[in-house]
Design an enzyme around this catalytic site. Structure first.
Site, PDB file in Angstrom:
ATOM      1  N   VAL A   1      33.975  35.715  42.432  1.00 19.47           N
ATOM      2  CA  VAL A   1      34.326  35.043  43.679  1.00 19.47           C
ATOM      3  C   VAL A   1      33.088  34.408  44.318  1.00 19.47           C
ATOM      4  CG1 VAL A   1      35.082  35.484  46.051  1.00 19.47           C
ATOM      5  CG2 VAL A   1      36.391  36.352  44.141  1.00 19.47           C
ATOM      6  N   GLY A   2      32.045  35.218  44.490  1.00 20.62           N
ATOM      7  CA  GLY A   2      30.841  34.718  45.163  1.00 20.62           C
ATOM      8  C   GLY A   2      30.280  33.472  44.487  1.00 20.62           C
TER       9      GLY A   2
ATOM     10  N   ASP B   1      22.373  39.025  44.785  1.00 21.32           N
ATOM     11  CA  ASP B   1      23.053  40.121  44.101  1.00 21.32           C
ATOM     12  C   ASP B   1      22.001  41.140  43.710  1.00 21.32           C
ATOM     13  OD1 ASP B   1      26.066  40.056  42.446  1.00 21.32           O
ATOM     14  OD2 ASP B   1      24.625  41.635  41.964  1.00 21.32           O
TER      15      ASP B   1
ATOM     16  N   GLU C   1      39.908  35.413  49.796  1.00 17.94           N
ATOM     17  CA  GLU C   1      39.861  34.353  48.793  1.00 17.94           C
ATOM     18  C   GLU C   1      41.122  34.418  47.927  1.00 17.94           C
ATOM     19  OE1 GLU C   1      37.821  31.687  48.485  1.00 17.94           O
ATOM     20  OE2 GLU C   1      39.530  31.318  47.186  1.00 17.94           O
ATOM     21  N   PHE C   2      41.738  33.250  47.707  1.00 25.36           N
ATOM     22  CA  PHE C   2      42.988  33.209  46.935  1.00 25.36           C
ATOM     23  C   PHE C   2      42.817  32.542  45.572  1.00 25.36           C
ATOM     24  CE2 PHE C   2      44.280  33.478  51.409  1.00 25.36           C
ATOM     25  CZ  PHE C   2      45.148  34.558  51.356  1.00 25.36           C
TER      26      PHE C   2
ATOM     27  N   LYS D   1      46.268  39.039  52.386  1.00 24.58           N
ATOM     28  CA  LYS D   1      45.664  38.947  51.053  1.00 24.58           C
ATOM     29  C   LYS D   1      46.308  39.974  50.106  1.00 24.58           C
ATOM     30  CE  LYS D   1      43.137  38.294  47.559  1.00 24.58           C
ATOM     31  NZ  LYS D   1      43.290  37.175  46.666  1.00 24.58           N
TER      32      LYS D   1
ATOM     33  N   CYS E   1      42.369  42.356  40.062  1.00 30.00           N
ATOM     34  CA  CYS E   1      42.860  42.539  41.431  1.00 30.00           C
ATOM     35  C   CYS E   1      44.310  42.966  41.598  1.00 30.00           C
ATOM     36  CB  CYS E   1      42.613  41.259  42.220  1.00 30.00           C
ATOM     37  SG  CYS E   1      40.852  40.935  42.364  1.00 30.00           S
TER      38      CYS E   1
ATOM     39  N   ARG F   1      52.826  35.595  24.336  1.00 34.40           N
ATOM     40  CA  ARG F   1      52.633  34.597  25.396  1.00 34.40           C
ATOM     41  C   ARG F   1      53.610  33.438  25.273  1.00 34.40           C
ATOM     42  NH1 ARG F   1      49.556  35.768  29.958  1.00 34.40           N
ATOM     43  NH2 ARG F   1      47.853  37.106  29.327  1.00 34.40           N
TER      44      ARG F   1
END
Ligand code: NAD
Ligand code: UGA
Length: 480
Positions: free
Chosen positions: A16-17, A37, A169-170, A224, A280, A455
Site C-alpha cells: 500500500v505505502g 520503512d 485504502e481501497f 473499510k 486482507c 480459474r
C-alpha cells in the site's frame, strides 16, 4: 484555517505505502514525499536502478517510480528524520491477525501501528496530521490519539499538536495504479475540518470532488472492513454455488452471467475460483467477527465468520477433487501447478489458495512442479515450509515419482513443468496460461492426463481436442 502540506512521510513501504505514495508524488509535484520503512532490504529494493527488482510487482508502477524517485519521492530507513520534517504522516504498516494473546486468530495485531504512533509522538514537530492508511479496527484512532497526546515535550519547548484522520485504502493488487489514479471514491474520516480539507486538497489534484467523501472517523474505519467483507462474501457466495453446479449439471459461468445482469446484483466479483486469497479479506473479516463478538453481537459474528469458513472448505474441496479424479491416490504422481500468486498481476502470495491446495497435495504424497511468472522460488519455500529440490530434473529419465513423494520443484518453463505430469492445475489466472499450446503439453504428459482449471480461463474445446481430460470449476456438464 488552510493547512498547506509540503512534506509527507509515509511509514511502511509495502503493497500500500509504495504504490499509494508513488501516485501522490506523481500527481502532486510540489509535495515532497518520503517513504520510510524499518526493513532496510525492502528499502534497498525500492531504490533499485533495475525496475525488475522493485520489491512489489504492480503494472505501471515502474514508470511512475522512474518519473518521481529522486525528485519528490524518496525511499529510506530514516524514520525519525522524515517524521520530524513532515506536516502529514501516513501510517501504512501491516496489521495482521493476532497469533497469540487476547483475540488471537481474529483480532488485528496493532503492535506496529502503536509503535508508529509512539515514534510520531516522539519525533514530530509542531502541528502534524496523522493519517491512518492501514486497515484498522473501529476505534483505533482513539488509541493513536491517546499515544500522541501523552507526548508533550518539556514546558519550555514548543507544544506538539496532532489531528488524526482515517483514510482507508481501497486499491486491489494487480490494478493498484489504476485504482489509485481513478478511484471509485476516496474516504476521509475525522473531526477536524481543517485537517480533512488539507488531505482532500491533495486528492483534489486528480480526483473529482464528488468522489471525495467525508465521514466521521468511526464510519470511515468501519467502511473499510465492511467493503472487504462484502467483496469476499460475493466470492464465497459464488464459490458455494460452483459446488452446487458441479453436482446438478448447471454451469457457474452461466449462473454468474444470469444473476450479474440484475443491476441490483451487478456483474463484478462473481468469478468462481479456487477461493479468495490476499492479505486482507480473511484478516479483515475475522477482525469484523472479533468486533461483533466484543459488542455481544454473536449472530452478526457468525454470519461473517461463515464467509471465511466457506472459503477454507472450498480450497480443500478442490484438493479432494483432484485426488478423487486421479483414481483416489496421488502418491508417486506428478502434478504441475500453474500459478502461485493469490491473483494475476502480483507477486504476492499471502493467503493464496495455492498454499492450502499445494500443502494438501504434498500431504497426499504428490510430487509438485510449480510455475509462476512473478513469484520467486524462495517465497514458495517459505509458504510451503519445504525447500524446492535444488538440482534440475531430467524428466526423460524418470518413470514414476515414488522417490519424490511430498517434494516439489520450482520450474521457470511452463512446458518443462508439465512434463511427465499426471495433472496440470491452474490456480492463478495469468494471461500466459491462456496461450499454452495444449498439443505440446498433451505430448509431454503421462496418460490419462488431467487439466484442472480452477480459474476457468482455458479453452475447453482445445483441451478436449488434444486428448486431455478437463475439470473446470463449477462446470456440471460431463464433458471430459
Ligand atoms: P506490507 O506488509 O506489504 O507492508 C507493511 C510495511 O510496514 C513493511 O514493509 C514493514 O516493514 C513496515 N513496518 C511495520 N512496522 C513498521 C514500523 N514501526 N516502522 C517502519 N516500518 C514498519 O503491508 P501492506 O500490504 O502494504 O498493508 C498495509 C496496510 O494496508 C494493512 O493494514 C492492510 O490491511 C492495508 N491494505 C492493504 C492492501 C493490499 O492490497 N495489500 C490494500 C488496502 C489496504
Ligand atoms: C481486495 C479489495 O478488492 C480491495 O478493494 C482492498 O483494498 C484490498 O483487498 C485490501 O484491503 O487489501 P486484493 O485482495 O488485492 O483487493 O484483490 P482482489 O481483486 O479483491 O482479489 C482478492 C481475491 O479474491 C483473489 O484471490 C482473487 O482471485 C479472488 N477473486 C476476486 C475471485 O476469486 N473471484 C472474483 O470474482 C474476484
Amino acid at each position: 484555517m488552510d493547512i498547506e502540506i509540503k512534506n509527507i512521510c509515509c511509514i511502511g513501504a509495502g503493497y500500500v505505502g509504495g504504490p499509494t505514495m508513488s501516485v501522490i508524488a506523481d500527481k502532486c509535484p510540489n509535495i515532497n514525499i518520503n517513504v520510510v520503512d524499518k526493513n532496510s532490504e525492502r528499502i534497498r529494493l525500492w531504490n533499485s536502478q533495475d525496475f525488475e527488482l522493485l520489491p512489489i510487482y504492480e503494472p505501471g508502477l515502474d514508470k511512475i517510480i522512474s518519473r518521481c524517485r529522486g525528485k519528490n519521492l524518496t525511499f529510506s530507513t530514516k524514520i525519525q528524520e522524515k517524521i520530524s520534517c513532515a506536516d502529514m504522516i501516513f501510517i501504512s504498516v501491516n496489521t495482521p491477525t493476532k497469533t497469540k494473546g487476547i483475540g488471537a486468530g481474529h483480532a488485528s495485531d496493532l503492535k506496529w501501528v502503536e509503535a508508529c504512533a509512539r515514534e510520531v509522538a516522539l519525533f514530530a514537530k509542531g502541528h502534524t496530521i496523522v493519517v491512518e492508511k492501514s486497515t484498522l479496527p473501529v476505534k483505533t484512532a482513539e488509541v493513536i490519539k491517546n499515544i500522541l497526546e501523552a507526548s508533550q515535550p518539556n514546558s519550555n519547548e514548543i507544544k506538539k499538536t496532532f489531528d488524526v484522520l482515517s483514510n482507508p485504502e481501497f486499491l486491489a493488487e494487480g490494478s493498484a495504479i489504476r485504482d489509485l489514479e481513478e478511484p471509485d471514491r476516496v474516504l476521509i474520516g475525522g473531526e477536524s475540518d481543517d485537517a480533512i480539507m488539507a488531505l482532500s486538497n491533495i486528492y483534489k489534484n486528480w480526483v473529482p470532488e464528488d468522489k471525495i467523501l467525508h465521514t466521521n472517523i468511526w464510519s470511515s474505519e468501519l467502511s473499510k472492513l465492511t467493503a472487504n467483507a462484502f467483496l469476499a462474501q460475493r466470492i464465497s457466495s459464488i464459490n458455494s454455488i460452483s459446488a452446487l453446479c458441479e453436482s446438478t449439471g448447471a454451469d457457474v459461468r452461466e449462473v454468474s452471467r444470469a444473476i450479474g445482469l440484475d443491476s441490483r446484483i451487478g456483474e463484478k466479483f462473481l468469478n468462481s475460483g479456487p477461493g479468495f486469497g490476499g492479505s486482507c479479506f480473511k484478516k479483515d473479516i475475522l477482525n469484523l467477527v472479533y468486533l461483533s463478538r466484543f459488542f455481544d453481537l454473536n449472530e452478526v459474528a457468525d454470519f461473517w465468520e461463515g464467509v471465511v469458513k466457506l472459503n477454507t472448505w472450498h480450497q480443500h474441496r478442490l484438493s479432494k477433487l483432484i485426488v478423487q479424479n486421479l483414481f483416489g491416490t496421488i502418491s508417486g504422481k506428478k502434478i504441475c501447478i500453474l500459478g502461485f500468486a493469490f491473483k494475476a498481476n502480483t507477486n504476492d502470495t499471502r493467503e493464496s489458495a495455492a498454499i492450502n491446495i499445494c500443502k494438501d497435495l504434498l500431504d497426499e504424497g504428490a510430487f509438485l512442479s510449480i510455475h509462476d511468472p512473478k513469484v520467486s522460488k524462495e517465497q514458495i519455500n517459505n509458504d510451503l515450509g519445504i525447500e524446492s529440490l535444488k538440482s534440475e530434473i531430467n524428466y526423460s529419465e524418470i518413470d514414476d515419482f515414488f522417490n519424490f513423494e511430498g517434494k516439489w520443484v520450482f520450474e521457470n518453463s511452463i512446458y518443462k513443468a508439465t512434463e511427465k505430469s499426471d495433472a496440470v492445475v491452474v490456480l492463478t489466472e495469468w494471461k500466459e496460461y491462456t496461450r499454452i499450446n495444449w498439443k505440446e503439453v498433451s505430448q509431454k504428459m503421462r496418460k490419462p492426463s488431467w487439466i484442472f482449471d480452477a480459474r476457468s480461463i482455458l479453452d475447453k474445446q482445445e483441451i478436449i481436442n488434444n486428448d486431455l481430460l478437463l475439470w473446470r470449476i463449477g462446470d456440471g456438464s460431463k464433458h471430459s
